[in-house]
Design a protein around this motif. Sequence first.
Motif, PDB file in Angstrom:
ATOM      1  N   PRO A 310       0.811  -1.228   0.000  1.00 35.98           N
ATOM      2  CA  PRO A 310       0.000   0.000   0.000  1.00 35.98           C
ATOM      3  C   PRO A 310       0.838   1.270   0.000  1.00 35.98           C
ATOM      4  CG  PRO A 310      -0.885  -1.593   1.548  1.00 35.98           C
ATOM      5  CD  PRO A 310       0.433  -2.134   1.102  1.00 35.98           C
ATOM      6  N   PHE A 311       1.935   1.283   0.774  1.00 39.70           N
ATOM      7  CA  PHE A 311       2.799   2.456   0.815  1.00 39.70           C
ATOM      8  C   PHE A 311       3.465   2.699  -0.533  1.00 39.70           C
ATOM      9  CE2 PHE A 311       2.912   0.718   5.204  1.00 39.70           C
ATOM     10  CZ  PHE A 311       2.378   1.797   5.884  1.00 39.70           C
ATOM     11  N   GLU A 312       3.981   1.641  -1.143  1.00 48.91           N
ATOM     12  CA  GLU A 312       4.683   1.792  -2.406  1.00 48.91           C
ATOM     13  C   GLU A 312       3.750   2.242  -3.522  1.00 48.91           C
ATOM     14  OE1 GLU A 312       7.793   1.856  -2.996  1.00 48.91           O
ATOM     15  OE2 GLU A 312       8.436   1.229  -0.987  1.00 48.91           O
ATOM     16  N   ARG A 313       2.592   1.615  -3.590  1.00 49.47           N
ATOM     17  CA  ARG A 313       1.668   1.960  -4.675  1.00 49.47           C
ATOM     18  C   ARG A 313       1.144   3.387  -4.536  1.00 49.47           C
ATOM     19  NH1 ARG A 313      -2.602  -2.837  -5.638  1.00 49.47           N
ATOM     20  NH2 ARG A 313      -3.443  -1.244  -7.052  1.00 49.47           N
ATOM     21  N   VAL A 314       0.741   3.759  -3.333  1.00 44.11           N
ATOM     22  CA  VAL A 314       0.194   5.106  -3.180  1.00 44.11           C
ATOM     23  C   VAL A 314       1.288   6.157  -3.346  1.00 44.11           C
ATOM     24  CG1 VAL A 314       0.434   5.428  -0.659  1.00 44.11           C
ATOM     25  CG2 VAL A 314      -1.546   6.392  -1.869  1.00 44.11           C
ATOM     26  N   SER A 315       2.536   5.837  -2.942  1.00 46.27           N
ATOM     27  CA  SER A 315       3.637   6.782  -3.132  1.00 46.27           C
ATOM     28  C   SER A 315       3.903   7.015  -4.612  1.00 46.27           C
ATOM     29  CB  SER A 315       4.904   6.257  -2.452  1.00 46.27           C
ATOM     30  OG  SER A 315       4.743   6.166  -1.056  1.00 46.27           O
ATOM     31  N   ALA A 316       3.929   5.941  -5.401  1.00 43.70           N
ATOM     32  CA  ALA A 316       4.176   6.079  -6.832  1.00 43.70           C
ATOM     33  C   ALA A 316       3.038   6.841  -7.514  1.00 43.70           C
ATOM     34  CB  ALA A 316       4.342   4.699  -7.462  1.00 43.70           C
ATOM     35  N   LEU A 317       1.824   6.544  -7.133  1.00 45.44           N
ATOM     36  CA  LEU A 317       0.672   7.223  -7.726  1.00 45.44           C
ATOM     37  C   LEU A 317       0.661   8.700  -7.375  1.00 45.44           C
ATOM     38  CD1 LEU A 317      -1.903   4.446  -6.904  1.00 45.44           C
ATOM     39  CD2 LEU A 317      -1.446   5.267  -9.226  1.00 45.44           C
ATOM     40  N   ALA A 318       0.933   9.021  -6.122  1.00 48.77           N
ATOM     41  CA  ALA A 318       0.944  10.414  -5.705  1.00 48.77           C
ATOM     42  C   ALA A 318       2.024  11.195  -6.445  1.00 48.77           C
ATOM     43  CB  ALA A 318       1.160  10.508  -4.193  1.00 48.77           C
ATOM     44  N   ALA A 319       3.211  10.594  -6.575  1.00 58.08           N
ATOM     45  CA  ALA A 319       4.293  11.269  -7.293  1.00 58.08           C
ATOM     46  C   ALA A 319       3.918  11.493  -8.753  1.00 58.08           C
ATOM     47  CB  ALA A 319       5.577  10.443  -7.194  1.00 58.08           C
ATOM     48  N   GLY A 320       3.277  10.502  -9.370  1.00 58.42           N
ATOM     49  CA  GLY A 320       2.910  10.616 -10.776  1.00 58.42           C
ATOM     50  C   GLY A 320       1.815  11.630 -11.032  1.00 58.42           C
ATOM     51  N   GLN A 321       0.987  11.894 -10.029  1.00 60.50           N
ATOM     52  CA  GLN A 321      -0.147  12.804 -10.217  1.00 60.50           C
ATOM     53  C   GLN A 321       0.028  14.133  -9.493  1.00 60.50           C
ATOM     54  OE1 GLN A 321      -4.042  10.919  -9.776  1.00 60.50           O
ATOM     55  NE2 GLN A 321      -3.129   8.910 -10.126  1.00 60.50           N
ATOM     56  N   GLY A 322       1.192  14.365  -8.934  1.00 61.54           N
ATOM     57  CA  GLY A 322       1.450  15.631  -8.265  1.00 61.54           C
ATOM     58  C   GLY A 322       0.646  15.823  -6.988  1.00 61.54           C
ATOM     59  N   VAL A 323       0.365  14.721  -6.273  1.00 58.83           N
ATOM     60  CA  VAL A 323      -0.383  14.775  -5.019  1.00 58.83           C
ATOM     61  C   VAL A 323       0.601  14.857  -3.853  1.00 58.83           C
ATOM     62  CG1 VAL A 323      -1.900  13.468  -3.465  1.00 58.83           C
ATOM     63  CG2 VAL A 323      -2.402  13.564  -5.923  1.00 58.83           C
ATOM     64  N   ALA A 324       0.411  15.834  -2.987  1.00 60.44           N
ATOM     65  CA  ALA A 324       1.267  15.961  -1.802  1.00 60.44           C
ATOM     66  C   ALA A 324       0.957  14.825  -0.837  1.00 60.44           C
ATOM     67  CB  ALA A 324       1.042  17.306  -1.135  1.00 60.44           C
ATOM     68  N   LEU A 325       1.991  14.075  -0.450  1.00 58.46           N
ATOM     69  CA  LEU A 325       1.821  12.864   0.354  1.00 58.46           C
ATOM     70  C   LEU A 325       2.697  12.923   1.589  1.00 58.46           C
ATOM     71  CD1 LEU A 325       0.595   9.865   0.278  1.00 58.46           C
ATOM     72  CD2 LEU A 325       2.860   9.210  -0.587  1.00 58.46           C
ATOM     73  N   THR A 326       2.133  12.529   2.726  1.00 56.57           N
ATOM     74  CA  THR A 326       2.920  12.360   3.939  1.00 56.57           C
ATOM     75  C   THR A 326       2.603  10.996   4.527  1.00 56.57           C
ATOM     76  OG1 THR A 326       3.536  13.341   6.069  1.00 56.57           O
ATOM     77  CG2 THR A 326       1.211  13.524   5.430  1.00 56.57           C
ATOM     78  N   THR A 327       3.632  10.240   4.859  1.00 54.10           N
ATOM     79  CA  THR A 327       3.484   8.868   5.361  1.00 54.10           C
ATOM     80  C   THR A 327       4.286   8.731   6.661  1.00 54.10           C
ATOM     81  OG1 THR A 327       5.321   8.179   3.937  1.00 54.10           O
ATOM     82  CG2 THR A 327       3.081   7.816   3.110  1.00 54.10           C
ATOM     83  N   PRO A 328       3.814   9.314   7.749  1.00 53.86           N
ATOM     84  CA  PRO A 328       4.599   9.318   8.989  1.00 53.86           C
ATOM     85  C   PRO A 328       4.755   7.930   9.586  1.00 53.86           C
ATOM     86  CG  PRO A 328       2.358  10.076   9.398  1.00 53.86           C
ATOM     87  CD  PRO A 328       2.500   9.963   7.908  1.00 53.86           C
ATOM     88  N   ARG A 329       5.888   7.730  10.284  1.00 52.04           N
ATOM     89  CA  ARG A 329       6.043   6.544  11.103  1.00 52.04           C
ATOM     90  C   ARG A 329       4.965   6.525  12.184  1.00 52.04           C
ATOM     91  NH1 ARG A 329      11.294   7.862   9.732  1.00 52.04           N
ATOM     92  NH2 ARG A 329      12.774   6.117   9.462  1.00 52.04           N
TER      93      ARG A 329
END
Length: 364
Positions: A310-329
Amino acid sequence: MSACLLSLAKTRLSPDRAASPQFADGRFRNPDPRPATGLRKLLRIIADALWNKPADAVPAAVPPVLALTPQQLAQAPDRSLFRLGHSTVLIKLRGGWWITDPVFAERASPVQWLGPKRFHAPPIALADLPPLRGVILSHDHFDHLDYATVLALAKTADVFLTPLGVGDRLIGWGVAPAKVRQFDWWQGTQIDGVRFIATPAQHFSGRGLFDGDATLWASWTILDEPDDGPSLRLFFSGDTGYFDGFRQIGHRYGPFDVTLMETGAYNENWPHVHMQPEQTVRAHRDLRGRWLLPIHNGTFDLAMHAWTEPFERVSALAAGQGVALTTPRMGERVDLNDPQPTAPWWRELGFPESAHAAHLANER
């Protein structure tokens, strides 16, 4: 039989359910009815979970967690957010602490000797939490509503905000009725100047064999809009499949500064109740969200995918679509006034091949 299950027999739904547009024929329902699973498909899903579970669905070691202390929380400024695990998030608003879907149990299960086990301990012990202004609940599934946690918090929390019927369940467990407020979709309340609105979701409910959809499920819109300072608009998805309601919520209450969005425990066999990462990003955009913070991941083994996927897929999608993403520990502070990108902490335990393949596929 556990006290938890015994209490189900005592639970009675609020009379308000009869007036709900979501209630018919003794059950709550989605605007677009989800297809019936069917016995054969259900048995196949169970068999896969028992005998075909991939090894990387569980981390090889304990994921990194930043331990929290009562002193750190006491010193945290307003509009601080801390992920505690799965969909449990601690938020400070107007000097008061709020917690979403609190689960501190070892297993997301009706019993603690069987069922999905935690990958990591909570960053702070349940007994060390500060007194809570309130608890926000999305629905009654075991990975979102934990009997022992609720009873512990009932001693110190001021109020429980729930969808219709979930509040009656809490009262049946012994929570003081004066502390319980329950709402249909588009209903809400204002506490300490902060507005809380139960908004639609596409899901289901139930904790036993005979109480399916007897209580409502919901997402939550949280609006902190002081007269003398910047506003803050948060969206908490709870559990949900993708549906048109996101656009409606975004139109009514967006744009949202931060969306806390379900991103995990998905599978092609249950698309109507849990979103794939592509749908998570789409829903975030429908909501007119600014920062996306994925939840419902990293704590329990509830699906067939690699735990990092889930982290990898959403990170790649967000980067590809210009979505600001934060994934805190788990345990890491997020400043809701000024969220920041975070490091891919899940890679500290290695990068399983199946997750790597999914990551590359989404970058193409």
